[in-house]
Design a protein around this motif. Structure first.
Motif, PDB file in Angstrom:
ATOM      1  N   CYS A 154     -50.330   0.186  14.706  1.00  0.00           N
ATOM      2  CA  CYS A 154     -49.331  -0.839  15.013  1.00  0.00           C
ATOM      3  C   CYS A 154     -49.930  -1.877  15.968  1.00  0.00           C
ATOM      4  O   CYS A 154     -50.833  -1.561  16.740  1.00  0.00           O
ATOM      5  CB  CYS A 154     -48.120  -0.207  15.703  1.00  0.00           C
ATOM      6  N   PRO A 155     -49.411  -3.109  15.942  1.00  0.00           N
ATOM      7  CA  PRO A 155     -49.880  -4.108  16.907  1.00  0.00           C
ATOM      8  C   PRO A 155     -49.578  -3.683  18.341  1.00  0.00           C
ATOM      9  O   PRO A 155     -48.587  -2.990  18.593  1.00  0.00           O
ATOM     10  CB  PRO A 155     -49.082  -5.369  16.555  1.00  0.00           C
ATOM     11  N   GLN A 156     -50.412  -4.092  19.257  1.00  0.00           N
ATOM     12  CA  GLN A 156     -50.240  -3.758  20.673  1.00  0.00           C
ATOM     13  C   GLN A 156     -48.860  -4.190  21.181  1.00  0.00           C
ATOM     14  O   GLN A 156     -48.266  -3.513  22.002  1.00  0.00           O
ATOM     15  CB  GLN A 156     -51.356  -4.424  21.502  1.00  0.00           C
ATOM     16  N   SER A 157     -48.346  -5.285  20.655  1.00  0.00           N
ATOM     17  CA  SER A 157     -47.073  -5.840  21.138  1.00  0.00           C
ATOM     18  C   SER A 157     -45.875  -4.928  20.884  1.00  0.00           C
ATOM     19  O   SER A 157     -44.839  -5.080  21.525  1.00  0.00           O
ATOM     20  CB  SER A 157     -46.813  -7.206  20.510  1.00  0.00           C
ATOM     21  N   VAL A 158     -45.977  -3.977  19.962  1.00  0.00           N
ATOM     22  CA  VAL A 158     -44.836  -3.109  19.670  1.00  0.00           C
ATOM     23  C   VAL A 158     -44.923  -1.763  20.376  1.00  0.00           C
ATOM     24  O   VAL A 158     -43.940  -1.033  20.418  1.00  0.00           O
ATOM     25  CB  VAL A 158     -44.651  -2.877  18.148  1.00  0.00           C
ATOM     26  N   LYS A 159     -46.052  -1.449  20.946  1.00  0.00           N
ATOM     27  CA  LYS A 159     -46.209  -0.164  21.614  1.00  0.00           C
ATOM     28  C   LYS A 159     -45.352  -0.136  22.877  1.00  0.00           C
ATOM     29  O   LYS A 159     -45.367  -1.057  23.670  1.00  0.00           O
ATOM     30  CB  LYS A 159     -47.674   0.104  21.934  1.00  0.00           C
ATOM     31  N   GLY A 160     -44.581   0.906  23.007  1.00  0.00           N
ATOM     32  CA  GLY A 160     -43.717   1.055  24.170  1.00  0.00           C
ATOM     33  C   GLY A 160     -42.346   0.420  24.003  1.00  0.00           C
ATOM     34  O   GLY A 160     -41.529   0.502  24.905  1.00  0.00           O
ATOM     35  N   ARG A 161     -42.074  -0.195  22.869  1.00  0.00           N
ATOM     36  CA  ARG A 161     -40.750  -0.777  22.633  1.00  0.00           C
ATOM     37  C   ARG A 161     -39.733   0.338  22.456  1.00  0.00           C
ATOM     38  O   ARG A 161     -40.018   1.358  21.851  1.00  0.00           O
ATOM     39  CB  ARG A 161     -40.755  -1.634  21.361  1.00  0.00           C
TER      40      ARG A 161
END
Length: 89
Positions: free
Chosen positions: A27-34
């Protein structure tokens, strides 16, 4: 009711923790931890060695519902014909 998932280091292809880690890796880094989205939309075309398999766009609830319905149908067919994913491994 939630059941605690434990790691299965002996069989990483069946280990829910390893599979989730691999999903996050693709997954793209921007979605990690959402916390507002879990299932991301798959990219239309990817190679096994592609760094990203998913976009930053979450699946809609309708898409998740359709995916789960297909999984249930497959499981019901497997039960009818007497096979299960466990017996195939």
């Amino acid at each position: 009711m939630y059941e605690e998932q434990i790691e299965d280091p002996e069989n990483p292809l069946r280990c829910p923790i390893k599979l989730y880690d691999f999903y996050l890796f693709k997954c793209p880094q921007s979605v990690k931890g959402r916390s507002d989205a879990y299932y991301m939309t798959p990219e239309p075309v990817v190679a096994p060695n592609s760094p990203m398999w998913y976009s930053s766009q979450p699946l809609s609830s309708k898409q998740v519902e359709q995916m789960l319905a297909r999984i249930i149908v497959v499981r019901e067919i497997q039960e009818i014909i007497g096979t299960s994913p466990e017996s195939l491994s």
